[in-house]
Design a protein around this motif. Structure first.
Motif, PDB file in Angstrom:
ATOM      1  N   SER A  65      50.629  40.352  31.240  1.00 24.19           N
ATOM      2  CA  SER A  65      50.429  40.294  32.693  1.00 24.19           C
ATOM      3  C   SER A  65      50.764  38.904  33.223  1.00 24.19           C
ATOM      4  CB  SER A  65      48.986  40.680  33.041  1.00 24.19           C
ATOM      5  OG  SER A  65      48.066  39.734  32.522  1.00 24.19           O
ATOM      6  N   ARG A  66      50.411  37.857  32.455  1.00 22.69           N
ATOM      7  CA  ARG A  66      50.744  36.497  32.882  1.00 22.69           C
ATOM      8  C   ARG A  66      52.244  36.237  32.769  1.00 22.69           C
ATOM      9  NH1 ARG A  66      47.646  32.289  29.688  1.00 22.69           N
ATOM     10  NH2 ARG A  66      47.178  33.934  28.173  1.00 22.69           N
TER      11      ARG A  66
ATOM     12  N   ASP B 256      44.790  40.413  36.185  1.00 27.48           N
ATOM     13  CA  ASP B 256      43.764  39.586  35.548  1.00 27.48           C
ATOM     14  C   ASP B 256      43.276  40.161  34.223  1.00 27.48           C
ATOM     15  OD1 ASP B 256      42.447  41.797  36.449  1.00 27.48           O
ATOM     16  OD2 ASP B 256      41.155  40.754  37.869  1.00 27.48           O
TER      17      ASP B 256
ATOM     18  N   SER C  61      40.263  34.724  31.673  1.00 29.32           N
ATOM     19  CA  SER C  61      39.052  34.191  32.313  1.00 29.32           C
ATOM     20  C   SER C  61      39.171  32.674  32.351  1.00 29.32           C
ATOM     21  CB  SER C  61      37.799  34.613  31.527  1.00 29.32           C
ATOM     22  OG  SER C  61      37.875  34.111  30.194  1.00 29.32           O
TER      23      SER C  61
ATOM     24  N   ALA D 277      42.311  31.860  34.315  1.00 28.74           N
ATOM     25  CA  ALA D 277      42.175  32.590  35.583  1.00 28.74           C
ATOM     26  C   ALA D 277      42.517  31.692  36.761  1.00 28.74           C
ATOM     27  CB  ALA D 277      40.749  33.131  35.718  1.00 28.74           C
TER      28      ALA D 277
ATOM     29  N   VAL E  73      46.304  31.374  36.940  1.00 23.80           N
ATOM     30  CA  VAL E  73      46.887  32.583  37.542  1.00 23.80           C
ATOM     31  C   VAL E  73      46.651  32.583  39.041  1.00 23.80           C
ATOM     32  CG1 VAL E  73      46.707  35.108  37.668  1.00 23.80           C
ATOM     33  CG2 VAL E  73      46.737  33.963  35.439  1.00 23.80           C
ATOM     34  N   SER E  74      45.455  32.191  39.436  1.00 24.88           N
ATOM     35  CA  SER E  74      45.113  32.133  40.854  1.00 24.88           C
ATOM     36  C   SER E  74      46.035  31.179  41.600  1.00 24.88           C
ATOM     37  CB  SER E  74      43.654  31.693  40.995  1.00 24.88           C
ATOM     38  OG  SER E  74      43.304  31.576  42.353  1.00 24.88           O
TER      39      SER E  74
ATOM     40  N   CYS F 148      46.672  42.052  45.985  1.00 26.60           N
ATOM     41  CA  CYS F 148      46.196  41.913  44.611  1.00 26.60           C
ATOM     42  C   CYS F 148      44.793  42.487  44.446  1.00 26.60           C
ATOM     43  CB  CYS F 148      46.210  40.433  44.203  1.00 26.60           C
ATOM     44  SG  CYS F 148      45.640  40.135  42.526  1.00 26.60           S
TER      45      CYS F 148
ATOM     46  N   THR G  27      41.632  42.577  42.036  1.00 28.87           N
ATOM     47  CA  THR G  27      41.139  41.693  40.977  1.00 28.87           C
ATOM     48  C   THR G  27      39.644  41.869  40.758  1.00 28.87           C
ATOM     49  OG1 THR G  27      41.069  39.402  40.193  1.00 28.87           O
ATOM     50  CG2 THR G  27      40.708  39.768  42.548  1.00 28.87           C
TER      51      THR G  27
ATOM     52  N   LEU H 292      38.254  39.045  39.164  1.00 21.33           N
ATOM     53  CA  LEU H 292      37.932  37.653  38.864  1.00 21.33           C
ATOM     54  C   LEU H 292      37.678  36.841  40.128  1.00 21.33           C
ATOM     55  CD1 LEU H 292      40.499  36.857  36.025  1.00 21.33           C
ATOM     56  CD2 LEU H 292      38.098  37.452  35.796  1.00 21.33           C
TER      57      LEU H 292
ATOM     58  N   GLN I 266      37.903  33.626  40.463  1.00 24.94           N
ATOM     59  CA  GLN I 266      38.901  32.559  40.596  1.00 24.94           C
ATOM     60  C   GLN I 266      40.105  33.043  41.408  1.00 24.94           C
ATOM     61  OE1 GLN I 266      37.450  33.581  37.798  1.00 24.94           O
ATOM     62  NE2 GLN I 266      37.121  31.904  36.319  1.00 24.94           N
ATOM     63  N   ILE I 267      40.524  34.282  41.160  1.00 24.64           N
ATOM     64  CA  ILE I 267      41.676  34.834  41.898  1.00 24.64           C
ATOM     65  C   ILE I 267      41.259  35.226  43.306  1.00 24.64           C
ATOM     66  CG2 ILE I 267      43.315  36.755  41.984  1.00 24.64           C
ATOM     67  CD1 ILE I 267      43.424  36.675  38.933  1.00 24.64           C
TER      68      ILE I 267
END
Length: 559
Positions: A437-438, A462, A466, A470, A473-474, A488, A490, A492, A494-495
């Motif tokens: 995914s990343r 995500d 973590s 995370a 990614v955010s 998106c 999510t 998480l 952070q995102i």
């Protein structure tokens, strides 16, 4: 970009309206609240396969409507697909009913296939399935060529044309690899067929004239009887015939024309009719004489038509097609008559085309290898931004002349190592779901400048991450949202903290029915949702403080 989504009677949604914004649109909610229904409804509106169970229990139909505002590139591509556009806006509607669905674009009905054509123009859906596509054998080559863009476009078109010509010559050469016995047998048959057609001396316009004559002669007796009857009825010889009666009427009127001027006028009119009838009767006599039946001529025409129909049955549906087949057979007969020279020339053409094809392959391969180096650097850098700290990534291009296709002779592969000292291996052997995914996000960020689709939808971005990863990614999503609209889903915080707008999806009980609701959160409500995502059964002031700090950190990062 996607301006709004309207859903009615779909699964747990009785009716919902979402107005998306520019930048990063975040969707959060408890597990099972219906986040997948929201993304699924977008897919359905773009032509995804529907199931009858999608319709809400008790409802006759489900309705999904998407409203897009279009940029100039989108308008150009949609106009090429011949869809109606009004005021830079495109409205997609799909109505699901038991066993069927109705699709509309700006009010006009379209097929499911046409609807799917629009999906790639309007948005890019990046879910778990799309992540897995990175592992497909063809995907690396597709992405590399997309990265190379216009540098490759014209060359690849020429390569495709050359490859198709090469394959056609290969096929022709294979089909004409004949032994002496087979060649002689084919020549004998061709000679017979050529002679059969040539002896017929076909004329394209002849058939129609023959058929007219044949029909006329086949009906000669009936025509003769009818012509004789009409001649008698309109003549002057038989009692009660038209000519005899009109002649009598003329004579009677002449006897009274001295008594009344109007009678004279009528007599002149009747005399005119008598002259016309007389002319017709003479023409009828001539026609009757022309209806002669010649047995020999009739047989000749019949036999000629039988021959033409026989040749049409063997060689073509029309005389023109038979004559065209004659030319093809004469050409083939000439080839076989001088078979060795023909085969030599064909082999020479094949060798020339292969050399031409290899030159195109070499040129395309050179561009790919140069672009692969650049793409490798950009992707490695993007992956490091996503917390692949020790990543070693390479886009490899391997050339093999035995691997010829209309795409060239290259095989493209993604190789990666995420641990120092470990050799690079194919992506399919190394990457986990979370890493995929990343990596997909890294590709999206690298391709952002050339991405023609302004709206990107991320689902499960995500997965398996973590902490610091995370945040990385955010931050990457925040960067992408400067030039693209991002939607998106999510789990998480952070995102979610990076969102420009935050939507909450929640499940409620209303009137003993379960419904899914979606609403835009205000600033403090968004912080409260972040606190929930941070964990713990109780949202304390400390957790709320942490959530607010996270929002501030995200804002600082975006600025």
């Amino acid at each position: 970009m996607l301006e709004s989504l309207h859903v009615k009677n779909l699964a747990l949604i009785d009716e919902a309206e979402v107005e998306f914004k520019k930048g990063l649109n975040i969707l959060t909610g408890e597990t099972g609240a219906g986040k997948s229904i929201i993304i699924g409804s977008v897919n359905l509106a773009l032509g995804a396969k529907a199931d009858k169970d999608y319709i809400r229990t008790g409802a006759e139909y489900a309705l999904i409507e998407l409203v897009f505002s279009l940029n100039e590139e989108q308008k150009k591509r949609i106009e090429e697909l011949e869809f109606p556009i009004e005021d830079d806006t495109l409205i997609l509607q799909r109505k699901l009913m038991q066993g069927r669905s109705i699709c509309r674009v700006n009010g006009e009905s379209v097929s499911m296939g046409q609807l799917r054509q629009l999906s790639g123009v309007l948005l890019d859906m990046c879910g778990q399935h799309e992540h897995q596509q990175l592992l497909g054998k063809e995907k690396p080559a597709q992405l590399l060529d997309a990265f190379a863009g216009k540098k490759l476009a014209e060359l690849k078109d020429n390569l495709k044309k050359s490859y198709r010509e090469y394959r056609q010559l290969q096929k022709e050469l294979s089909e004409n690899a004949l032994d002496e016995q087979t060649r002689k047998r084919e020549m004998d048959l061709l000679s017979f067929e050529v002679n059969e057609i040539e002896e017929a001396a076909l004329i394209p316009e002849e058939e129609e004239e023959l058929e007219k004559s044949y029909r006329k002669m086949s009906s000669a007796r009936q025509l003769q009887e009818t012509a004789g009857l009409v001649y008698g009825i309109t003549g002057y010889e038989e009692d009660g015939s038209a000519g005899e009666l009109i002649g009598r009427a003329v004579r009677e009127l002449k006897n009274v024309i001295m008594l009344d001027e109007e009678a004279g006028i009528l007599a002149d009119q009747l005399l005119e009719i008598d002259n016309l009838l007389n002319d017709f009767n003479r023409s009828m006599a001539d026609y009757q004489e022309s209806l002669t039946f010649d047995e020999e001529e009739y047989a000749r025409i019949r036999d000629r038509l039988d021959l033409i129909n026989h040749l049409k049955g063997k060689y073509g549906q029309t005389v023109e097609a038979v004559l065209q087949e004659l030319e093809e057979k004469k050409k083939r007969l000439m080839q076989l008559s001088d078979y060795e020279e023909y085969y030599r020339q064909l082999s020479g053409k094949l060798a020339e085309e292969k050399e031409k094809l290899l030159q195109y392959c070499k040129a395309v391969s050179g561009i790919r290898k140069a672009e692969a180096e650049e793409l490798s650097k950009k992707l490695a850098e993007a992956m490091r931004d996503l917390n692949f700290l020790n990543v070693d990534f390479a886009v490899t291009v391997i050339s093999d002349e035995e691997y010829l296709s209309e795409q060239g002779y290259d095989r493209t592969e993604f190789l990666i190592s995420t641990n120092p000292g470990e050799a690079k291996k194919p992506l399919s052997q190394v990457a986990s779901g979370g890493e995929l995914s990343r990596i997909m996000l890294a590709f999206k960020s690298v391709f952002a400048d050339t991405e023609e689709t302004p709206t990107l939808v991320f689902d499960e971005i995500d997965a398996g991450i973590s902490g610091k990863t995370a945040w990385k990614v955010s931050e990457k999503l925040g960067q992408l949202s400067r030039e693209h609209q991002i939607i998106c889903i999510t789990h998480l915080p952070q995102i979610a903290a990076m969102g420009d707008v935050h939507f909450l999806i929640e499940k409620q009980i209303e009137g003993e029915r379960t419904v899914t609701r979606i609403r835009e959160l205000k600033e403090e409500e968004s912080a409260l949702e972040l606190a929930r995502l941070l964990g713990g059964g109780e949202v304390t002031e400390a957790v709320m403080t942490n959530a607010r700090e996270m929002k501030q950190m995200a804002l600082k990062s975006k600025n």
